[in-house]
Scaffold this motif. Structure first.
Motif, PDB file in Angstrom:
ATOM      1  N   VAL A  69      -6.876   0.357   7.701  1.00  0.00           N
ATOM      2  CA  VAL A  69      -6.624   1.284   6.600  1.00  0.00           C
ATOM      3  C   VAL A  69      -7.619   2.439   6.710  1.00  0.00           C
ATOM      4  O   VAL A  69      -8.817   2.222   6.924  1.00  0.00           O
ATOM      5  N   ILE A  97      -3.697   0.243  -3.250  1.00  0.00           N
ATOM      6  CA  ILE A  97      -3.677  -0.739  -2.176  1.00  0.00           C
ATOM      7  C   ILE A  97      -3.901  -2.108  -2.799  1.00  0.00           C
ATOM      8  O   ILE A  97      -4.846  -2.296  -3.570  1.00  0.00           O
ATOM      9  N   GLY A 116       0.808  -1.209   0.000  1.00  0.00           N
ATOM     10  CA  GLY A 116       0.000   0.000   0.000  1.00  0.00           C
ATOM     11  C   GLY A 116       0.838   1.253   0.000  1.00  0.00           C
ATOM     12  O   GLY A 116       1.831   1.354   0.724  1.00  0.00           O
ATOM     13  N   GLU A 170      -7.220  -4.898  -5.791  1.00  0.00           N
ATOM     14  CA  GLU A 170      -6.518  -3.619  -5.850  1.00  0.00           C
ATOM     15  C   GLU A 170      -7.522  -2.482  -5.776  1.00  0.00           C
ATOM     16  O   GLU A 170      -8.577  -2.528  -6.403  1.00  0.00           O
ATOM     17  N   TYR A 173      -2.116   3.955   6.862  1.00  0.00           N
ATOM     18  CA  TYR A 173      -2.065   2.556   7.281  1.00  0.00           C
ATOM     19  C   TYR A 173      -1.640   2.496   8.744  1.00  0.00           C
ATOM     20  O   TYR A 173      -0.637   3.111   9.129  1.00  0.00           O
TER      21      TYR A 173
END
Length: 230
Positions: free
Chosen positions: A196, A88, A83, A107, A155
């Motif tokens: 996330v 990501i 990421g 993705e 993240y």
């Protein structure tokens, strides 16, 4: 003796017609206004439902992230997650298009358009993240959101002080508590991130501030647990 005729004169008739026309115009205007408001309400409800459905797809995809270790080299295996601020990529057991029952490399990519961005979802079913495809399946793609003015990705990285020495980390890379960072590589960390964070600013002024927790690694669920080097 004169006879008086009862009725409307031409002027009275014209005035009556004018008043009647104005009344009909006002009624039609109110009807059209109501129709437009109803149409806008339906469109807004549909848009809210669309956003909610897309949010649910993203949430399910993250909540079913595959935490297993996959072979990256001889006698070495790592989970898969990459990421940064553009894309990501990870494995999910509940891909949004194919659904539960398989796993896919998914993705989330922010594609730059003219003065805006689009969030594109892509999945490749049954693909080993390090060794490639199991079959010649084409990736499936879906535009989740467009008209994004700006965005940010963060993240939540887990603590790593226990393996800091074994991985020869710099002092600045050592984390004694969960920390939000701008890029994450599971093959360097040994684990997936804890969560996330996506913040989307749309061109219409709306802001979406979303957090997507990711499952914690469990040895019993690891399809390659025997190959892990501790």
């Amino acid at each position: 003796m004169t006879n008086k005729q009862k009725g409307f004169t031409l002027i009275e008739l014209l005035v009556a017609l004018a008043v009647f026309s104005m009344a009909i115009s006002l009624i039609m205007l109110g009807f059209e206004q109501g129709r437009l408001n109803w149409s806008k309400s339906i469109d807004k409800t549909s848009e809210v439902r669309k956003v909610y459905n897309r949010y649910q797809w993203i949430q399910n995809t993250f909540s079913q992230a595959n935490t297993s270790n996959f072979v990256t080299a001889i006698a070495e295996a790592m989970p898969y997650f990459e990421g940064d601020q553009y894309m990501i990529s990870f494995l999910s057991n509940a891909p949004a298009i194919s659904g539960p029952g398989t796993y896919a490399r998914v993705e989330f990519e922010f594609k730059s358009e003219v003065s805006r961005y689009a969030l594109v979802y892509r999945e490749r079913v049954n693909q080993d993240p390090y060794l490639g495809y199991y079959g010649n399946t084409e990736p499936k793609e879906l535009v989740l959101f467009d008209n994004i003015k700006s965005y940010s990705i963060d993240y939540l990285a887990p603590p790593n002080f226990e393996d800091a020495l074994s991985r020869f980390r710099d002092a600045s890379d050592v984390r004694y508590e969960p920390t939000w960072i701008k890029a994450y590589q599971a093959d360097e960390e040994g684990l997936l991130p804890l969560s996330v964070h996506l913040e989307l600013h749309f061109t219409n002024g709306e802001v979406k501030d979303w957090f997507f927790p990711i499952p914690v690694y469990q040895m019993g669920a690891d399809i390659n647990a025997d190959t892990v080097v501790m």
